[in-house]
Design an enzyme around this catalytic site. Structure first.
Site, PDB file in Angstrom:
ATOM      1  N   THR D  98       0.869  -1.178   0.000  1.00 35.82           N
ATOM      2  CA  THR D  98       0.000   0.000   0.000  1.00 35.82           C
ATOM      3  C   THR D  98       0.902   1.222   0.000  1.00 35.82           C
ATOM      4  O   THR D  98       1.615   1.477   0.977  1.00 35.82           O
ATOM      5  CB  THR D  98      -0.909   0.019   1.236  1.00 35.82           C
ATOM      6  N   LYS D 173      -7.447   1.886  -3.073  1.00 37.57           N
ATOM      7  CA  LYS D 173      -7.099   1.517  -1.696  1.00 37.57           C
ATOM      8  C   LYS D 173      -7.224   2.729  -0.759  1.00 37.57           C
ATOM      9  O   LYS D 173      -7.650   2.591   0.390  1.00 37.57           O
ATOM     10  CB  LYS D 173      -5.669   0.968  -1.678  1.00 37.57           C
ATOM     11  N   LYS D 241      -0.043   5.319   8.246  1.00 35.81           N
ATOM     12  CA  LYS D 241       0.705   5.413   6.984  1.00 35.81           C
ATOM     13  C   LYS D 241      -0.265   5.587   5.816  1.00 35.81           C
ATOM     14  O   LYS D 241      -0.092   6.462   4.957  1.00 35.81           O
ATOM     15  CB  LYS D 241       1.548   4.152   6.773  1.00 35.81           C
TER      16      LYS D 241
HETATM   17  N1  LIG Z   1      -1.024  -6.478   7.579  1.00 33.65           N
HETATM   18  C1  LIG Z   1      -2.191  -6.246   6.992  1.00 33.65           C
HETATM   19  O1  LIG Z   1      -3.274  -6.595   7.529  1.00 33.65           O
HETATM   20  C2  LIG Z   1      -2.239  -5.572   5.667  1.00 33.65           C
HETATM   21  C3  LIG Z   1      -1.119  -4.960   5.153  1.00 33.65           C
HETATM   22  N2  LIG Z   1      -1.163  -4.295   3.944  1.00 33.65           N
HETATM   23  C4  LIG Z   1      -0.002  -3.611   3.410  1.00 33.65           C
HETATM   24  O2  LIG Z   1       0.924  -4.562   2.944  1.00 33.65           O
HETATM   25  C5  LIG Z   1       2.252  -4.115   3.113  1.00 33.65           C
HETATM   26  C6  LIG Z   1       3.030  -5.125   3.935  1.00 33.65           C
HETATM   27  O3  LIG Z   1       2.371  -5.285   5.190  1.00 33.65           O
HETATM   28  P1  LIG Z   1       2.796  -6.426   6.215  1.00 33.65           P
HETATM   29  O4  LIG Z   1       3.157  -7.633   5.486  1.00 33.65           O
HETATM   30  O5  LIG Z   1       1.738  -6.464   7.234  1.00 33.65           O
HETATM   31  O6  LIG Z   1       4.108  -5.792   6.852  1.00 33.65           O
HETATM   32  P2  LIG Z   1       5.254  -6.478   7.748  1.00 33.65           P
HETATM   33  O7  LIG Z   1       5.787  -5.396   8.611  1.00 33.65           O
HETATM   34  O8  LIG Z   1       4.770  -7.710   8.369  1.00 33.65           O
HETATM   35  O9  LIG Z   1       6.344  -6.846   6.662  1.00 33.65           O
HETATM   36  C7  LIG Z   1       7.012  -5.871   5.918  1.00 33.65           C
HETATM   37  C8  LIG Z   1       7.935  -6.546   4.931  1.00 33.65           C
HETATM   38  O10 LIG Z   1       8.610  -5.579   4.173  1.00 33.65           O
HETATM   39  C9  LIG Z   1      10.019  -5.740   4.354  1.00 33.65           C
HETATM   40  N3  LIG Z   1      10.656  -4.421   4.317  1.00 33.65           N
HETATM   41  C10 LIG Z   1      10.253  -3.327   4.961  1.00 33.65           C
HETATM   42  N4  LIG Z   1      11.073  -2.309   4.698  1.00 33.65           N
HETATM   43  C11 LIG Z   1      12.017  -2.774   3.868  1.00 33.65           C
HETATM   44  C12 LIG Z   1      13.134  -2.191   3.246  1.00 33.65           C
HETATM   45  N5  LIG Z   1      13.441  -0.876   3.427  1.00 33.65           N
HETATM   46  N6  LIG Z   1      13.898  -2.959   2.458  1.00 33.65           N
HETATM   47  C13 LIG Z   1      13.587  -4.252   2.289  1.00 33.65           C
HETATM   48  N7  LIG Z   1      12.535  -4.853   2.848  1.00 33.65           N
HETATM   49  C14 LIG Z   1      11.760  -4.116   3.632  1.00 33.65           C
HETATM   50  C15 LIG Z   1      10.181  -6.430   5.669  1.00 33.65           C
HETATM   51  O11 LIG Z   1      11.431  -7.071   5.749  1.00 33.65           O
HETATM   52  P3  LIG Z   1      12.011  -7.577   7.182  1.00 33.65           P
HETATM   53  O12 LIG Z   1      11.386  -8.925   7.396  1.00 33.65           O
HETATM   54  O13 LIG Z   1      13.447  -7.646   6.955  1.00 33.65           O
HETATM   55  O14 LIG Z   1      11.579  -6.574   8.207  1.00 33.65           O
HETATM   56  C16 LIG Z   1       9.012  -7.398   5.607  1.00 33.65           C
HETATM   57  O15 LIG Z   1       9.323  -8.470   4.786  1.00 33.65           O
HETATM   58  C17 LIG Z   1       2.138  -2.737   3.749  1.00 33.65           C
HETATM   59  O16 LIG Z   1       2.182  -1.747   2.764  1.00 33.65           O
HETATM   60  C18 LIG Z   1       0.763  -2.763   4.376  1.00 33.65           C
HETATM   61  O17 LIG Z   1       0.203  -1.471   4.497  1.00 33.65           O
HETATM   62  C19 LIG Z   1      -2.336  -4.283   3.222  1.00 33.65           C
HETATM   63  C20 LIG Z   1      -3.483  -4.886   3.698  1.00 33.65           C
HETATM   64  C21 LIG Z   1      -3.540  -5.540   4.964  1.00 33.65           C
END
Ligand SMILES: NC(=O)C1=CN([C@@H]2O[C@H](COP(=O)(O)OP(=O)(O)OC[C@H]3O[C@@H](n4cnc5c(N)ncnc54)[C@H](OP(=O)(O)O)[C@@H]3O)[C@@H](O)[C@H]2O)C=CC1
Ligand SMILES: NC(=O)C1=CN([C@@H]2O[C@H](COP(=O)(O)OP(=O)(O)OC[C@H]3O[C@@H](n4cnc5c(N)ncnc54)[C@H](OP(=O)(O)O)[C@@H]3O)[C@@H](O)[C@H]2O)C=CC1
Ligand SMILES: NC(=O)C1=CN([C@@H]2O[C@H](COP(=O)(O)OP(=O)(O)OC[C@H]3O[C@@H](n4cnc5c(N)ncnc54)[C@H](OP(=O)(O)O)[C@@H]3O)[C@@H](O)[C@H]2O)C=CC1
Lengths: 289, 289, 289, 289
Positions: D98, D173, D241
């Protein structure tokens, strides 16, 4: 020459106001629901008191009222013991209560029926203003009635402003309260941030209080706000009463008061914190809760 | 004795500020992105100008900047033509732009690397304050640097207040803008009601402006607001920039600014009405739309 | 077996509700302030009507009321022609008006004095729900009275829920209206952005209406909102009445309803646009003004 | 026939999404910043992983990304180890993060330069939706690219909706999140009042959830809200965010989102309470604090 006056309602405001009248050489007969206060007043100022509003006003050429809200005002005007029942023809009746403009118009009619004339004259300046006789009175009514009453207003009000026909005093007071709400919410949000980032409040206010952000509240309240000191000033419960009056008038007039309505709800949060009697500047306490 | 100064950014604010410096006997070299304005300035005040920030600052012991926003500031500091590239060791760099506190901290480091020292010094007082040399400067930095620069600040700022370390000037300015937003929304709601019920604005303000509802905005803006006159003053577009900076800082600090955030959206409505350059008091126009 | 019923108030809601009762085999005597509507109803449904509430209820074992607001309800209950004056001992009185919980408690006492029993039973489902007999009734009162009345409720309400003691029906309805206000403001802000950026509304709603953003209003109102079509549904004037009731109850309970209070003011803007009778979804029209 | 895929970002969402792809017979190579998670995933699903985004994507015809915010996305796309550096010509790159619509447009250009094509495809449905493979994907891009990718989307998304050109998925979204904010603030205010007056939540929701006040959040969250249970669902930090992204887009589009901006500040209060990871329905906890 001293006038025959009556003063109904010896609260935080009315008690000293009636005292100033008597001290200025007028002959004041007071009434207070809780008689003990009337007795105390009459001893302190060597004035009279009545056991009912009717009794207090029966010889009066000028009748002042300063009680709580619309309903309270009605309860001292109407009924067998109400001031209207014994009002002298030709008397001037002045309501200093902060109340609705509609009530003012209703009372004007009722007083006219008794051959009297009416002014609504809510005040600002708070307890200190009342005690020091330096209130501001926003007055609604005719030029003539205002001119007749002004000599008496001078006993406790430094500024008297005739705003227009009956009701206009209350309307001006509504504007006053609306402005205060906005000022204080802004100031609270600003001071909250200032405190969080560690600014020095005295330097901050020195820098900004004379310019575009400046306000009476900023100059007079920043220190107590910074010290979380709210046991003084104009009470949140009164403020909510006044904002409700303003919001109801706005409804009637077809205008919207979005920030006022929101801040009124924020004051509900202050009340939840136990702040019913806190000064209106306690919006900061709510933010920092 | 006159100092060697550079002034970057000759907008509504910078143009007269740089002029006051030159008029006070300092030797000012200016830079402006649109060169025509720099030429005009140099004719009017018999000063020099550079074709790039770098060129303008190369001999300067004091460098003032007053451009638009964080990004604009970065664009005159960094890069081959940026002021840092030719900064004299020992120079004092002062940013008068209203910008973020983070930027101030970033610039301090960058200036230190060039053996200079840095102050953030956003101003208030508007176009009139700049033209009349009576601005207020809220300054962040060390005592020593502030002391060195104060002689120059005096050329255009009546009030100078050192608030604390670098960034503190910006933080104070944020508080200033937050307070203004609250004051103006309250004042607008109040005047809206006043107009709708037919109160006389002069009598109203005479009655309430010295008391608890009073503010700089009430005294200085009620007349233009009442006359729907907004083609002056501090522009809504600037205000939204400043409120964004404050809201972002609040996020960082973990504080909430509910009224500020709401009023910022109300300013978006003013922009929709074409009010991008209107004075911030145009919140009233929005209510009356 | 058919019951003896009376129905007071033949507005948009009451007219078809009373009709369903009569059609179901009950014997209904109606009253309406404007008699023409009562005559029309009695012709259409072959029922009786009275010239006063008192006359309409004199033989009734069940009395339904559906008028405008608290004051309107009082005016059909009290006084010489009021329904209480001729209420049969043992009668069940049901108020379908959306009104305050305090009024419900007051009416319960008044009805008990006449040896009757009382239910507050505000409804939702709108004009269509009333016409199709598929309303939802939120009921406050005793199990026993509810059980007695439920057979009649079934004539026009698909869902009937006893919420608790008298007043609880009104309280549930307040929650309902508060929720609607939030849903609709959010939906309006969302659709406003969607329209501005050129999204296809059908695709948008297909994508989001089944998930976390989904709501009855989204599914049932997005199309009319997108088409700027507001001449239907639940009127803004009614909504403001209902929100005022909720806000007053919140004050009494010491809870704050910031978004509700704000959105209520936004509805004032809709009224200013002439939207008094528009559907509550017209908050979008306000944003796009 | 199985496709060559890469999946970048194995968070709460990405981990199960990538798993569904692999389980469906595609050949998935993953990357995660914290390599341990990539190792775990590759064991659990018998897939490959790369030590950099570049390595993960080098053979992929389809590249999915699901990281945190705009900045995070840029960090996996750009640079020597970024996925663009080794992208196969003809590859389809899909961003499930997102993020802003502007970022989507920027990435489209960057991917086109590498002879690939791009879709923005933010999802809704939360952790449960991801784990059960029943997400909703809101997609921006060309018909052709969407058609090519849809087979893969089916592995984890029950609903896929092409909204329009690149950026449209993100815009949809945003609308989704704006709607949720309004729904939840209204629901929280309603439930707060309901609890205070002692209504039974199950009866309440039974009465109102199918009508005009009904919403997904009401049906799916009222119970946990009533139980003050917020350790699940969609985190407040993510919501803020997303609301920031929506508010910034609204600024760009010249539309105002007053309730959204206010509720975003209310979420700041939730964060102050320690609710960073609480479900978005925790607005109720804030009211009851
Ligand atoms: N959780 C939810 O219910 C929902 C989430 N979303 C959206 O989906 C996206 C992901 O959410 P979610 O999976 O919950 O988030 P998490 O915090 O669980 O995971 C984030 C992921 O992104 C990686 N990451 C973050 N920053 C970096 C970076 N600078 N470089 C490389 N990798 C990075 C993390 O790696 P590492 O493991 O190393 O930290 C991890 O794999 C977001 O945009 C969120 O808004 C959308 C709908 C529902
Ligand atoms: N306090 C302030 O700073 C300011 C107050 N005001 C306004 O002035 C008014 C009075 O305020 P304040 O003096 O502070 O209030 P207090 O509560 O101190 O006093 C209220 C007075 O009204 C009397 N009263 C209240 N209800 C009734 C009733 N039903 N019948 C008879 N008497 C009644 C009280 O009698 P008893 O002693 O028996 O309780 C008391 O004398 C209010 O409208 C307030 O909004 C305006 C500006 C500033
Ligand atoms: N409309 C809707 O979609 C919904 C409405 N409601 C609620 O149901 C109630 C009725 O609404 P609705 O039918 O739409 O309203 P209408 O305005 O259509 O009808 C109001 C009815 O009340 C009567 N009435 C009003 N004031 C008085 C009075 N002082 N004395 C005697 N009779 C009076 C009117 O009589 P007359 O014909 O003489 O004017 C009319 O019969 C309201 O409380 C409303 O909030 C609830 C859910 C949905």
């Amino acid at each position: 020459m001293g006038k025959q006056c009556a003063f109904i309602g010896l609260g935080v405001m009315g008690y000293p106001m009636a005292g100033h009248l008597q001290n200025a050489g007028h002959s004041v007969s007071v009434f207070n629901r809780t008689t003990a206060k009337a007795e105390k007043w009459s001893k302190e100022f060597s004035g009279n008191y009545g056991k009912t509003p009717a009794e207090a006003v029966k010889n009066a050429d000028f009748v002042m009222v300063c009680v709580g809200n619309d309903e309270d005002v009605r309860s001292v005007f109407y009924g067998d013991d109400g001031l209207l029942s014994k009002l002298k023809p030709g008397a001037v009746v002045i309501d200093h209560t902060t109340a609705s403009a509609e009530l003012a118009r209703e009372l004007e009619l009722a007083v006219k029926e008794k051959e009297g004339s009416f002014l609504d004259a809510p005040v600002s300046g708070g307890q200190a203003g009342a005690e020091n006789g330096v209130l501001t009175a926003m007055v609604g009514g005719s030029d003539k009635t205002f001119a007749a009453a002004d000599e008496l207003f001078q006993c406790y009000a430094k500024t008297r402003q005739l705003m227009g026909p009956v009701g206009s005093g209350q309307l001006a007071k509504m504007v006053n309260q609306i402005c205060i709400a906005g000022v204080l919410q802004g100031l609270s949000e600003g001071l909250q941030l200032a405190r969080k980032v560690g600014l020095d409040p005295d330097k901050l206010i020195a820098a900004i209080s004379k310019g575009a952000a400046g306000s009476w509240q900023m100059e007079n309240r920043y220190k107590t706000m910074w010290d979380n000191h709210y046991e003084h000033g104009f009470a949140v419960d009164w403020m909510r009463k006044d904002l409700k009056i303003a919001l109801a008038e706005a409804d009637r007039q077809g205008v919207s008061l979005p920030a006022t309505a929101l801040i009124d709800q924020f004051y509900a949060d202050v009340q939840k914190m136990g702040g019913n009697r806190w000064d209106t500047s306690s919006l900061l306490a709510r933010l920092e809760k």
